[in-house]
Enzyme design. Sequence first.
Site, PDB file in Angstrom:
ATOM      1  N   CYS A  26       0.862  -1.179   0.000  1.00 55.38           N
ATOM      2  CA  CYS A  26       0.000   0.000   0.000  1.00 55.38           C
ATOM      3  C   CYS A  26       0.899   1.230   0.000  1.00 55.38           C
ATOM      4  O   CYS A  26       1.994   1.191  -0.546  1.00 55.38           O
ATOM      5  CB  CYS A  26      -0.947  -0.018   1.193  1.00 55.38           C
ATOM      6  SG  CYS A  26      -0.122  -0.147   2.797  1.00 55.38           S
ATOM      7  N   HIS A 562      20.803  -3.949  36.194  1.00 53.68           N
ATOM      8  CA  HIS A 562      20.163  -3.376  35.004  1.00 53.68           C
ATOM      9  C   HIS A 562      19.234  -4.418  34.403  1.00 53.68           C
ATOM     10  O   HIS A 562      19.659  -5.377  33.759  1.00 53.68           O
ATOM     11  CB  HIS A 562      21.235  -2.954  33.978  1.00 53.68           C
ATOM     12  CG  HIS A 562      20.711  -2.108  32.860  1.00 53.68           C
ATOM     13  ND1 HIS A 562      19.963  -2.604  31.828  1.00 53.68           N
ATOM     14  CD2 HIS A 562      20.836  -0.771  32.630  1.00 53.68           C
ATOM     15  CE1 HIS A 562      19.650  -1.629  31.001  1.00 53.68           C
ATOM     16  NE2 HIS A 562      20.161  -0.504  31.457  1.00 53.68           N
TER      17      HIS A 562
END
Length: 640
Positions: A26, A562
């Site tokens: 598209c 972390h």
Amino acid sequence: MKYTELTQQIIHHVGGEKNVISLVHCATRLRFKLRDINKANAEELKKIPGIITVVESGGQFQVVIGNHVAEVFDTIMQTAQFTQHPEDHNEGETSPKTNWLNRFIDIISGIFTPILGIMAGSGVLKGLLALCVAFHLLDMTSGTYRILNATADGFFYFLPIFLAYTAAKKFDANPFLTMAVAAALVYPSIQEKVNAITVATLTQQPLPATETFIFIPISFMSYAYSVIPVIFSSWLIAILQRFFNRIFHSSFRNIVTPMCCLVIVVPLTFMLIGPVTLFLSDLLSQGYQWLYQMNPIIAGIIVGGGWQILVIFGLHWSFIPVMINNLNPHMLGKDLMIPMLVPTVAGQIGAALAVAIKSKDKIQRNIGFSSVFTGIFGITEPAVYGVNLPNRRPFVIGCIAGAIGAAIVGFYGTAVYSMGLASIFTIAQTIPPTGFDMTIWGLILGIIVALIIGFIGTLIFFKPKATESQCQSELSSQKSLTPVPATISKTIQLSSPMQGNVVALTAVNDMTFASELMGKGVAIIPTRGEVVAPADAKIISLFKTKHAIGLLTENNIEILIHIGIDTVKLDGQYFTAHVEPDQQVKRGQKLISFDLEAIKQAGFEVSTPIIITNTDDFIDIIPTDATLVELGDPLLTVTQ
């Protein structure tokens, strides 16, 4: 062929050429239909430069490229060889997502995607002609206008023939056979009969004599500009074609099959398929008009606020036939939904512009500014996928702005009189046959309001995310808070703050951690979404995104935990902190909880580095030999 390398990577990560059933594109997306969706690797595709994002919706695997999608598509079609299997004709059976909605959207997008560009171009040309007539630059009786009007309107008048071709491709039928059916629907003598009936009705004269087909009365209707009848007839052609090809001998099936299909489908369309589908189309138009007339402002809020959400999931395709049907001169002759979509574009543009101005990330700034330009022409995917949606808040603000702008458009009753993408050109398409009126100014006002709200709202409420390097720099600046005397050698044992599998720090998929630039340590792939204190310590840093926490133990060991890789981008989503900075904690005390599965599903790695950031202050740091640890198990031995 400059996109050769990109296309090779795309084909590889969708599972190879043999995994592709079909491919269309598209305005911004490559739309793959795959045999096995599990063979596609969306996360790897998202990492490739030149790809904005990947969406799985409507039974399609959609790769969002941007404005140059046509060039990428052409390169793929020139270099790749897709093979058809007999089972590919059974729509959806090879896909794990074969519910009716997915199949419907897949069919609609497959039929309309190939003609969307010419449809939009013809619609804009009709709008520009209306603009020229309104400014008295063209006379509707002039030869120039007639030729340009035929150029713009010819596509829509013969739309059934174009749809017959694309529908045949979708249903795996002979396209010339379906086009022959469509040509019969718009044949001049048929249209003349329709015109005669229309004139007699309007002038209250006797209607022409009823005609029959083998003693069956025929209800003549106009099929010019129509959508639904030819799609149903093409589907029936596909079924009959396969049936006749099976029963007829190959020596004469090439002649007999088309003849039988035409003799059955064309009369059936005139007598049953056409009248029934046009009746349903009329009900659809009347129902839409009824909802709009109940409260156009609320209709605008619903359409404007929800449209971009539909775009994300590819569900907006289901409304394309409704819009085209509304524009049919024999239905409403205009559409009230398309004008409401322009403020939704403006809202996302305003939000993306604010992000670009406010962001500290150079890449995001570049994407933001370029997406504003493409958005002006109705292409919002770069702004939505590349800028607003990843930051979430700008996308929400853009949707709110679009809802307010669309409500204004609904209040003024703005309509378009030709099909096209919702863009700056839509303004020209809203000029009524009677000339300028307040409906046009209503659209312009809605666009301006949405743009301003999207821009200012994002400037006020959007906070740029810290990049991973900024996080690490902040942690590094906290090193060496207290000098550690090294007069006596001793060992300190840190317990595991997480439950999971232990891996070497060098195996982490992040060079900053893997190279041990931040310090030595180990990593854990968690099996439980909980972080506890590895020792008695003080919280020296807790990021607002809650994906990382820093501690200082009583032995002056600085620890960084972390959670995951690049999870700073989640902006705190799925993380909950149970402590605050400067708080003293005991070994085993809960620090952070997180939704492990949600983070994985969001596409992030959950490998969690546990690092001693002041490594240079110690003689040695030795990880455990265990491959699996529970909360509180020995993890790191620090020699001081």
